[in-house]
Design a protein around this motif. Structure first.
Motif, PDB file in Angstrom:
ATOM      1  N   GLN A  85     -31.091  55.555   1.192  1.00  0.00           N
ATOM      2  CA  GLN A  85     -30.470  54.358   1.760  1.00  0.00           C
ATOM      3  C   GLN A  85     -31.404  53.155   1.671  1.00  0.00           C
ATOM      4  OE1 GLN A  85     -31.201  57.098   3.355  1.00  0.00           O
ATOM      5  NE2 GLN A  85     -32.344  56.691   5.258  1.00  0.00           N
ATOM      6  N   LEU A  86     -32.719  53.395   1.742  1.00  0.00           N
ATOM      7  CA  LEU A  86     -33.674  52.294   1.603  1.00  0.00           C
ATOM      8  C   LEU A  86     -33.631  51.711   0.196  1.00  0.00           C
ATOM      9  CD1 LEU A  86     -36.772  53.752   3.515  1.00  0.00           C
ATOM     10  CD2 LEU A  86     -35.063  52.121   4.339  1.00  0.00           C
ATOM     11  N   VAL A  87     -33.474  52.584  -0.787  1.00  0.00           N
ATOM     12  CA  VAL A  87     -33.378  52.129  -2.177  1.00  0.00           C
ATOM     13  C   VAL A  87     -32.120  51.292  -2.373  1.00  0.00           C
ATOM     14  CG1 VAL A  87     -33.231  52.858  -4.588  1.00  0.00           C
ATOM     15  CG2 VAL A  87     -34.688  54.117  -2.998  1.00  0.00           C
ATOM     16  N   GLN A  88     -31.014  51.696  -1.717  1.00  0.00           N
ATOM     17  CA  GLN A  88     -29.768  50.943  -1.848  1.00  0.00           C
ATOM     18  C   GLN A  88     -29.886  49.546  -1.255  1.00  0.00           C
ATOM     19  OE1 GLN A  88     -28.070  52.560  -4.322  1.00  0.00           O
ATOM     20  NE2 GLN A  88     -26.272  51.897  -3.193  1.00  0.00           N
ATOM     21  N   VAL A  89     -30.528  49.442  -0.094  1.00  0.00           N
ATOM     22  CA  VAL A  89     -30.728  48.130   0.531  1.00  0.00           C
ATOM     23  C   VAL A  89     -31.560  47.232  -0.379  1.00  0.00           C
ATOM     24  CG1 VAL A  89     -31.823  46.916   2.454  1.00  0.00           C
ATOM     25  CG2 VAL A  89     -30.487  48.979   2.890  1.00  0.00           C
ATOM     26  N   ALA A  90     -32.656  47.786  -0.911  1.00  0.00           N
ATOM     27  CA  ALA A  90     -33.513  47.011  -1.812  1.00  0.00           C
ATOM     28  C   ALA A  90     -32.768  46.637  -3.080  1.00  0.00           C
ATOM     29  CB  ALA A  90     -34.773  47.814  -2.159  1.00  0.00           C
ATOM     30  N   ARG A  91     -31.891  47.517  -3.545  1.00  0.00           N
ATOM     31  CA  ARG A  91     -31.131  47.262  -4.770  1.00  0.00           C
ATOM     32  C   ARG A  91     -30.258  46.021  -4.624  1.00  0.00           C
ATOM     33  NH1 ARG A  91     -29.658  50.832  -8.690  1.00  0.00           N
ATOM     34  NH2 ARG A  91     -30.195  52.613  -7.360  1.00  0.00           N
ATOM     35  N   TRP A  92     -29.484  45.935  -3.528  1.00  0.00           N
ATOM     36  CA  TRP A  92     -28.577  44.813  -3.351  1.00  0.00           C
ATOM     37  C   TRP A  92     -29.315  43.528  -2.976  1.00  0.00           C
ATOM     38  CZ3 TRP A  92     -23.777  44.605  -5.027  1.00  0.00           C
ATOM     39  CH2 TRP A  92     -23.121  45.812  -5.293  1.00  0.00           C
ATOM     40  N   ALA A  93     -30.370  43.661  -2.190  1.00  0.00           N
ATOM     41  CA  ALA A  93     -31.168  42.475  -1.854  1.00  0.00           C
ATOM     42  C   ALA A  93     -31.830  41.912  -3.099  1.00  0.00           C
ATOM     43  CB  ALA A  93     -32.226  42.836  -0.809  1.00  0.00           C
ATOM     44  N   GLY A  94     -32.348  42.790  -3.930  1.00  0.00           N
ATOM     45  CA  GLY A  94     -32.987  42.353  -5.168  1.00  0.00           C
ATOM     46  C   GLY A  94     -31.997  41.705  -6.114  1.00  0.00           C
ATOM     47  N   ALA A  95     -30.796  42.276  -6.225  1.00  0.00           N
ATOM     48  CA  ALA A  95     -29.776  41.710  -7.106  1.00  0.00           C
ATOM     49  C   ALA A  95     -29.368  40.313  -6.641  1.00  0.00           C
ATOM     50  CB  ALA A  95     -28.561  42.635  -7.165  1.00  0.00           C
ATOM     51  N   ALA A  96     -29.202  40.146  -5.325  1.00  0.00           N
ATOM     52  CA  ALA A  96     -28.824  38.837  -4.789  1.00  0.00           C
ATOM     53  C   ALA A  96     -29.895  37.787  -5.077  1.00  0.00           C
ATOM     54  CB  ALA A  96     -28.589  38.945  -3.284  1.00  0.00           C
ATOM     55  N   PHE A  97     -31.150  38.171  -4.904  1.00  0.00           N
ATOM     56  CA  PHE A  97     -32.237  37.233  -5.172  1.00  0.00           C
ATOM     57  C   PHE A  97     -32.267  36.854  -6.649  1.00  0.00           C
ATOM     58  CE2 PHE A  97     -36.573  36.317  -6.494  1.00  0.00           C
ATOM     59  CZ  PHE A  97     -36.927  35.310  -5.614  1.00  0.00           C
ATOM     60  N   LEU A  98     -32.097  37.842  -7.536  1.00  0.00           N
ATOM     61  CA  LEU A  98     -32.145  37.585  -8.969  1.00  0.00           C
ATOM     62  C   LEU A  98     -31.020  36.663  -9.414  1.00  0.00           C
ATOM     63  CD1 LEU A  98     -33.060  41.123 -10.340  1.00  0.00           C
ATOM     64  CD2 LEU A  98     -34.522  39.103 -10.289  1.00  0.00           C
ATOM     65  N   VAL A  99     -29.834  36.852  -8.848  1.00  0.00           N
ATOM     66  CA  VAL A  99     -28.712  35.978  -9.190  1.00  0.00           C
ATOM     67  C   VAL A  99     -29.010  34.548  -8.754  1.00  0.00           C
ATOM     68  CG1 VAL A  99     -26.303  35.440  -8.668  1.00  0.00           C
ATOM     69  CG2 VAL A  99     -26.971  37.785  -9.182  1.00  0.00           C
ATOM     70  N   GLY A 100     -29.571  34.385  -7.557  1.00  0.00           N
ATOM     71  CA  GLY A 100     -29.938  33.051  -7.092  1.00  0.00           C
ATOM     72  C   GLY A 100     -30.969  32.392  -7.992  1.00  0.00           C
ATOM     73  N   TYR A 101     -31.977  33.170  -8.407  1.00  0.00           N
ATOM     74  CA  TYR A 101     -33.009  32.636  -9.295  1.00  0.00           C
ATOM     75  C   TYR A 101     -32.404  32.284 -10.654  1.00  0.00           C
ATOM     76  CZ  TYR A 101     -37.678  32.046 -11.281  1.00  0.00           C
ATOM     77  OH  TYR A 101     -38.790  31.517 -11.856  1.00  0.00           O
ATOM     78  N   ALA A 102     -31.470  33.119 -11.121  1.00  0.00           N
ATOM     79  CA  ALA A 102     -30.811  32.858 -12.405  1.00  0.00           C
ATOM     80  C   ALA A 102     -30.028  31.557 -12.364  1.00  0.00           C
ATOM     81  CB  ALA A 102     -29.899  34.022 -12.765  1.00  0.00           C
ATOM     82  N   LEU A 103     -29.351  31.295 -11.245  1.00  0.00           N
ATOM     83  CA  LEU A 103     -28.578  30.054 -11.114  1.00  0.00           C
ATOM     84  C   LEU A 103     -29.482  28.829 -11.143  1.00  0.00           C
ATOM     85  CD1 LEU A 103     -25.964  31.106  -8.390  1.00  0.00           C
ATOM     86  CD2 LEU A 103     -25.605  30.833 -10.864  1.00  0.00           C
ATOM     87  N   LEU A 104     -30.650  28.940 -10.509  1.00  0.00           N
ATOM     88  CA  LEU A 104     -31.606  27.819 -10.551  1.00  0.00           C
ATOM     89  C   LEU A 104     -32.095  27.575 -11.973  1.00  0.00           C
ATOM     90  CD1 LEU A 104     -33.744  28.522  -7.343  1.00  0.00           C
ATOM     91  CD2 LEU A 104     -32.008  26.738  -7.679  1.00  0.00           C
ATOM     92  N   ALA A 105     -32.389  28.667 -12.698  1.00  0.00           N
ATOM     93  CA  ALA A 105     -32.848  28.528 -14.081  1.00  0.00           C
ATOM     94  C   ALA A 105     -31.742  27.943 -14.954  1.00  0.00           C
ATOM     95  CB  ALA A 105     -33.284  29.886 -14.625  1.00  0.00           C
ATOM     96  N   ALA A 106     -30.496  28.368 -14.738  1.00  0.00           N
ATOM     97  CA  ALA A 106     -29.374  27.830 -15.499  1.00  0.00           C
ATOM     98  C   ALA A 106     -29.185  26.347 -15.221  1.00  0.00           C
ATOM     99  CB  ALA A 106     -28.105  28.603 -15.156  1.00  0.00           C
ATOM    100  N   ARG A 107     -29.390  25.959 -13.976  1.00  0.00           N
ATOM    101  CA  ARG A 107     -29.268  24.541 -13.613  1.00  0.00           C
ATOM    102  C   ARG A 107     -30.319  23.709 -14.343  1.00  0.00           C
ATOM    103  NH1 ARG A 107     -31.588  21.475  -9.362  1.00  0.00           N
ATOM    104  NH2 ARG A 107     -30.338  19.669  -8.784  1.00  0.00           N
TER     105      ARG A 107
END
Length: 203
Positions: A66-88
């Protein structure tokens, strides 16, 4: 094979791959922005993670999916946010991109850069799989020499991040134009999205 050399080669094999952390280190190296801080953060993070794996924490993590799952979704959310900044940044007009990017452009604070490096490291479940679980498992096969194996892996990490961060300066010439930086940011955005998708799909 001696344990330190085995650790060095195994560590490099796992670390030298295209991923969110390496892309960030490369980008900071190209911008010549707080490179030492980024290299230190990434290396020290690996020291902690590899040591934890060699110390047996990998078995504990494996028993708490369950700890891996929490880190998985938190990490994905952060990466998407960083990707949007780079795209901008990639979609900005040339003049604005020139003002904001490049070796002489606007700088981010050391704290902000260090926190981003920490997030890209600790919010990525693949980091735990590579360092804590995989390296920890291989280290265990060396018995009493497992800490020598871990030391070799840590040396490999330090060498790689130093080469990636400080060696990137050699590419600063070809990437001096605003157009080149926009292309780089587009590649960063795509890479981050791909890694995020891989995280949530288990790829």
């Amino acid at each position: 094979m001696p344990a330190p050399l085995h650790g060095l080669l195994t560590g490099l094999a796992l670390i030298v791959a295209i991923g969110s952390q390496n892309v960030f280190v490369l980008r900071q190296g190209l911008r010549r922005e707080h490179v030492l801080a980024v290299v230190v953060v990434c290396t020290l993070s690996d020291v902690v993670l590899i040591s934890a794996g060699a110390g047996g924490l990998g078995l504990l993590v494996a028993g708490a999916p369950q700890l891996v799952q929490v880190a998985r979704w938190a990490g994905a959310a952060f990466l998407v946010g960083y990707a949007l900044l780079a795209a901008r940044r990639a979609l900005r007009p040339t003049g604005e991109a020139l003002e904001a990017e490049g070796p002489t452009g606007r700088r981010s604070g050391t704290t902000a850069v260090a926190l981003t490096a920490l997030a890209l490291t600790w919010l990525n479940p693949h980091v735990y799989l590579d360092t804590v679980l995989l390296l920890g498992s291989v280290a265990a096969t060396h018995g009493p020499d497992r800490w020598q194996f871990a030391l070799g892996a840590v040396v490999g990490s330090a060498l790689w991040f130093s080469a990636l961060g400080f060696g990137a300066r050699a590419l600063s010439g070809p990437l001096a134009s605003p157009r080149a930086w926009r292309v780089l940011d587009a590649l960063v955005a795509v890479t981050m999205i791909v890694v995020a998708v891989m995280l949530v799909t288990g790829g």
